[in-house]
Design a protein around this motif. Structure first.
Motif, PDB file in Angstrom:
ATOM      1  N   LYS A 172       0.826  -1.207   0.000  1.00  0.00           N
ATOM      2  CA  LYS A 172       0.000   0.000   0.000  1.00  0.00           C
ATOM      3  C   LYS A 172       0.859   1.255   0.000  1.00  0.00           C
ATOM      4  O   LYS A 172       0.537   2.251  -0.646  1.00  0.00           O
ATOM      5  CB  LYS A 172      -0.919   0.010   1.227  1.00  0.00           C
ATOM      6  CG  LYS A 172      -2.109  -0.920   1.112  1.00  0.00           C
ATOM      7  CD  LYS A 172      -3.033  -0.737   2.308  1.00  0.00           C
ATOM      8  CE  LYS A 172      -4.265  -1.622   2.180  1.00  0.00           C
ATOM      9  NZ  LYS A 172      -5.188  -1.447   3.323  1.00  0.00           N
ATOM     10  N   ALA A 173       1.954   1.208   0.742  1.00  0.00           N
ATOM     11  CA  ALA A 173       2.803   2.385   0.864  1.00  0.00           C
ATOM     12  C   ALA A 173       3.641   2.634  -0.385  1.00  0.00           C
ATOM     13  O   ALA A 173       3.792   3.783  -0.815  1.00  0.00           O
ATOM     14  CB  ALA A 173       3.712   2.247   2.082  1.00  0.00           C
ATOM     15  N   TYR A 174       4.195   1.574  -0.980  1.00  0.00           N
ATOM     16  CA  TYR A 174       5.168   1.743  -2.044  1.00  0.00           C
ATOM     17  C   TYR A 174       4.751   1.159  -3.387  1.00  0.00           C
ATOM     18  O   TYR A 174       5.411   1.431  -4.390  1.00  0.00           O
ATOM     19  CB  TYR A 174       6.506   1.111  -1.632  1.00  0.00           C
ATOM     20  CG  TYR A 174       7.008   1.598  -0.307  1.00  0.00           C
ATOM     21  CD1 TYR A 174       7.096   2.951  -0.025  1.00  0.00           C
ATOM     22  CD2 TYR A 174       7.371   0.699   0.698  1.00  0.00           C
ATOM     23  CE1 TYR A 174       7.535   3.407   1.195  1.00  0.00           C
ATOM     24  CE2 TYR A 174       7.826   1.141   1.928  1.00  0.00           C
ATOM     25  CZ  TYR A 174       7.907   2.495   2.173  1.00  0.00           C
ATOM     26  OH  TYR A 174       8.345   2.937   3.390  1.00  0.00           O
ATOM     27  N   GLY A 175       3.707   0.345  -3.411  1.00  0.00           N
ATOM     28  CA  GLY A 175       3.295  -0.263  -4.667  1.00  0.00           C
ATOM     29  C   GLY A 175       2.799   0.782  -5.655  1.00  0.00           C
ATOM     30  O   GLY A 175       2.261   1.818  -5.268  1.00  0.00           O
ATOM     31  N   PRO A 176       3.000   0.563  -6.954  1.00  0.00           N
ATOM     32  CA  PRO A 176       2.552   1.527  -7.966  1.00  0.00           C
ATOM     33  C   PRO A 176       1.041   1.655  -7.985  1.00  0.00           C
ATOM     34  O   PRO A 176       0.323   0.667  -7.834  1.00  0.00           O
ATOM     35  CB  PRO A 176       3.077   0.928  -9.273  1.00  0.00           C
ATOM     36  CG  PRO A 176       3.197  -0.537  -8.987  1.00  0.00           C
ATOM     37  CD  PRO A 176       3.602  -0.640  -7.548  1.00  0.00           C
ATOM     38  N   ARG A 177       0.550   2.868  -8.123  1.00  0.00           N
ATOM     39  CA  ARG A 177      -0.889   3.094  -8.225  1.00  0.00           C
ATOM     40  C   ARG A 177      -1.392   2.740  -9.618  1.00  0.00           C
ATOM     41  O   ARG A 177      -2.480   2.224  -9.780  1.00  0.00           O
ATOM     42  CB  ARG A 177      -1.221   4.554  -7.900  1.00  0.00           C
ATOM     43  CG  ARG A 177      -0.838   4.989  -6.485  1.00  0.00           C
ATOM     44  CD  ARG A 177      -1.606   4.181  -5.451  1.00  0.00           C
ATOM     45  NE  ARG A 177      -1.279   4.580  -4.105  1.00  0.00           N
ATOM     46  CZ  ARG A 177      -1.920   5.535  -3.417  1.00  0.00           C
ATOM     47  NH1 ARG A 177      -2.908   6.190  -3.978  1.00  0.00           N
ATOM     48  NH2 ARG A 177      -1.563   5.825  -2.184  1.00  0.00           N
TER      49      ARG A 177
END
Length: 219
Positions: A172-177
């Motif tokens: 959630k923090a670093y994964g690509p949107r």
């Protein structure tokens, strides 16, 4: 993040434990970046009830970040590359340079396709640090990253979240949107300061995506 030089006794220190969750998230993110699934994202223009600009195509990935500006919260700070220390923890910006932002050089370069990460202290033992006002950033705010090829990558904030350390989710923090976009995360400490554990209880994560580029000026 918060801290002061280890030689200063009695002050609040940025202990290894304070970085543990962040480092674990970075390790997972880097290890699985090729197969992490993009997070759900609304179309630009509909998120948060405001109009957000269309994403710009990623920039060539060779240029390194030199400075980051977030005008809405008064940030204009030099950027230095940071790696991992001997214990495998991310090496934070120097304690004697609280106005400096660290770029995790094991990841994406700002403006290139993927998610680039910038980290900074929230305060020191005696005063606010570079990312003290990060939690007050808002969707639509501009983030500018000056690169060493003379160009400036222009990002737009789309989300501001506070993640508790006890339930930190690296994806959630670093994964690509959105797959294929050039994205940016600005990270600092948040929540409350635990005097016993000598660390903050959460991380503030500002998510932004590339929406423009200012080309190098010609003499």
């Amino acid at each position: 993040m918060t801290g002061e030089p280890k030689s200063s006794a009695g002050g609040r220190l940025l202990t290894l434990a304070a970085w543990t969750v962040l480092v674990l998230g970075l390790w997972l993110w880097g290890r699985e970046i090729t197969d992490v699934r993009p997070l759900p994202s609304a179309q630009a223009g509909s998120m948060f009830g405001i109009s957000l600009p269309v994403a710009h195509a990623p920039l060539p990935g060779a240029a390194l970040p030199q400075r980051v500006d977030v005008p809405s919260i008064g940030v204009r700070a030099p950027v230095v590359p940071r790696g991992l220390d001997a214990q495998g923890a991310i090496d934070p910006p120097p304690y004697d340079r609280p106005g400096t932002v660290g770029w995790w050089q094991g990841g994406t370069r700002p403006g290139a396709a993927g998610t680039a990460l910038l980290v900074g202290h929230v305060d020191t033992a005696s005063k606010p640090a570079v990312f003290y006002g990060l939690s007050s950033a808002k969707p639509g705010d501009e983030v500018r990253v000056v690169r060493d090829d003379g160009s400036t990558a222009e990002f737009t904030v789309e989300d501001v979240q506070v993640y508790e350390r006890s339930s930190f989710d690296a994806h959630k923090a670093y994964g690509p949107r959105v797959t294929g976009r050039a994205e940016l995360r600005l990270v600092t400490c948040g929540g409350t300061y635990d005097k016993v554990a000598k660390q903050y209880t959460a991380n503030v994560v500002v998510s932004a995506y590339l929406t423009g580029v200012e080309s190098p000026r010609r003499a």
